[in-house]
Scaffold this motif. Structure first.
Motif, PDB file in Angstrom:
ATOM      1  N   MET A   1      -8.948  -7.105  17.092  1.00  0.00           N
ATOM      2  CA  MET A   1      -8.919  -8.468  17.580  1.00  0.00           C
ATOM      3  C   MET A   1      -8.192  -9.329  16.545  1.00  0.00           C
ATOM      4  SD  MET A   1     -12.125 -11.025  18.379  1.00  0.00           S
ATOM      5  CE  MET A   1     -12.603 -10.098  19.798  1.00  0.00           C
ATOM      6  N   ARG A   2      -7.311 -10.180  17.037  1.00  0.00           N
ATOM      7  CA  ARG A   2      -6.602 -11.103  16.152  1.00  0.00           C
ATOM      8  C   ARG A   2      -7.562 -12.160  15.613  1.00  0.00           C
ATOM      9  NH1 ARG A   2      -3.508 -12.496  20.617  1.00  0.00           N
ATOM     10  NH2 ARG A   2      -3.783 -14.622  19.913  1.00  0.00           N
ATOM     11  N   ARG A   3      -7.261 -12.650  14.429  1.00  0.00           N
ATOM     12  CA  ARG A   3      -8.117 -13.673  13.803  1.00  0.00           C
ATOM     13  C   ARG A   3      -8.214 -14.930  14.664  1.00  0.00           C
ATOM     14  NH1 ARG A   3      -9.060 -13.630   7.873  1.00  0.00           N
ATOM     15  NH2 ARG A   3      -9.912 -11.548   7.642  1.00  0.00           N
ATOM     16  N   SER A   4      -7.108 -15.326  15.283  1.00  0.00           N
ATOM     17  CA  SER A   4      -7.146 -16.544  16.107  1.00  0.00           C
ATOM     18  C   SER A   4      -8.069 -16.358  17.307  1.00  0.00           C
ATOM     19  CB  SER A   4      -5.742 -16.947  16.550  1.00  0.00           C
ATOM     20  OG  SER A   4      -5.124 -15.909  17.263  1.00  0.00           O
ATOM     21  N   GLU A   5      -8.101 -15.163  17.858  1.00  0.00           N
ATOM     22  CA  GLU A   5      -8.999 -14.871  18.973  1.00  0.00           C
ATOM     23  C   GLU A   5     -10.456 -14.891  18.500  1.00  0.00           C
ATOM     24  OE1 GLU A   5      -9.746 -11.345  22.298  1.00  0.00           O
ATOM     25  OE2 GLU A   5      -7.999 -11.243  20.982  1.00  0.00           O
ATOM     26  N   ARG A   7     -11.554 -16.539  15.963  1.00  0.00           N
ATOM     27  CA  ARG A   7     -11.850 -17.933  15.622  1.00  0.00           C
ATOM     28  C   ARG A   7     -12.286 -18.710  16.869  1.00  0.00           C
ATOM     29  NH1 ARG A   7      -7.793 -18.445  12.847  1.00  0.00           N
ATOM     30  NH2 ARG A   7      -8.653 -18.352  10.754  1.00  0.00           N
ATOM     31  N   ASP A  43     -15.976  -6.548  15.439  1.00  0.00           N
ATOM     32  CA  ASP A  43     -15.547  -7.897  15.787  1.00  0.00           C
ATOM     33  C   ASP A  43     -16.750  -8.791  16.074  1.00  0.00           C
ATOM     34  OD1 ASP A  43     -12.824  -7.281  15.507  1.00  0.00           O
ATOM     35  OD2 ASP A  43     -12.677  -6.598  17.590  1.00  0.00           O
ATOM     36  N   GLU A 106      -4.904 -23.692  12.740  1.00  0.00           N
ATOM     37  CA  GLU A 106      -5.721 -23.083  13.794  1.00  0.00           C
ATOM     38  C   GLU A 106      -6.665 -24.115  14.428  1.00  0.00           C
ATOM     39  OE1 GLU A 106      -5.758 -19.997  15.158  1.00  0.00           O
ATOM     40  OE2 GLU A 106      -4.071 -19.322  13.953  1.00  0.00           O
TER      41      GLU A 106
END
Length: 132
Positions: A1-5, A7, A43, A106
């Motif tokens: 999972m991407r950090r922005s997701e 977040r 995650d 972000e």
């Protein structure tokens, strides 16, 4: 999972703290993760750990926000902006893995998606004062 997701999920969990008692949050977190289709356990752990860390630092974070939000107090801010500020301030002050510029960017991007028309500029302005 991407950090922005991740977040975004953290934002949603921290937002829920405004409407639930702390004792209710484990059940709320369980229900939140239950509604998601597939998410790796690592995650989930990352998201939950960071959301709890923000909750644990809430008083300190709010003090910083109140000191830097000219003409505004956390008690008067809309809940979306306040939650975004809390998340970003936590990342700026306590999360060494997130550069300050990334935390601000972000938060502004999330403000564009979830906040009102003035949210991105408000969030950016408060965070820019904190970053100095």
């Amino acid at each position: 999972m991407r950090r922005s997701e991740a977040r975004e999920h953290i934002f949603k969990m921290v937002f829920g703290l405004e409407f639930n008692e702390k004792e209710e949050m484990p059940e709320q977190v369980r229900l939140y993760f239950e509604q998601l289709e597939q998410m790796e356990e690592k995650d989930k752990e990352y998201i939950q750990k960071k959301a709890w860390a923000i909750a644990d630092h809430k008083d300190e974070i709010d003090t910083l926000i109140n000191e830097h939000a000219s003409g505004w107090k956390t008690t008067r801010m809309n809940k979306v902006d306040l939650t975004l500020l809390r998340l970003a301030v936590y990342e700026m002050k306590w999360d060494d893995d997130v550069p300050v510029s990334v935390a601000i960017n972000e938060a502004v991007e999330l403000a564009k998606r979830f906040g009102g028309e003035e949210s991105p500029s408000f969030v950016n302005g408060v965070l820019a004062k904190l970053a100095v």
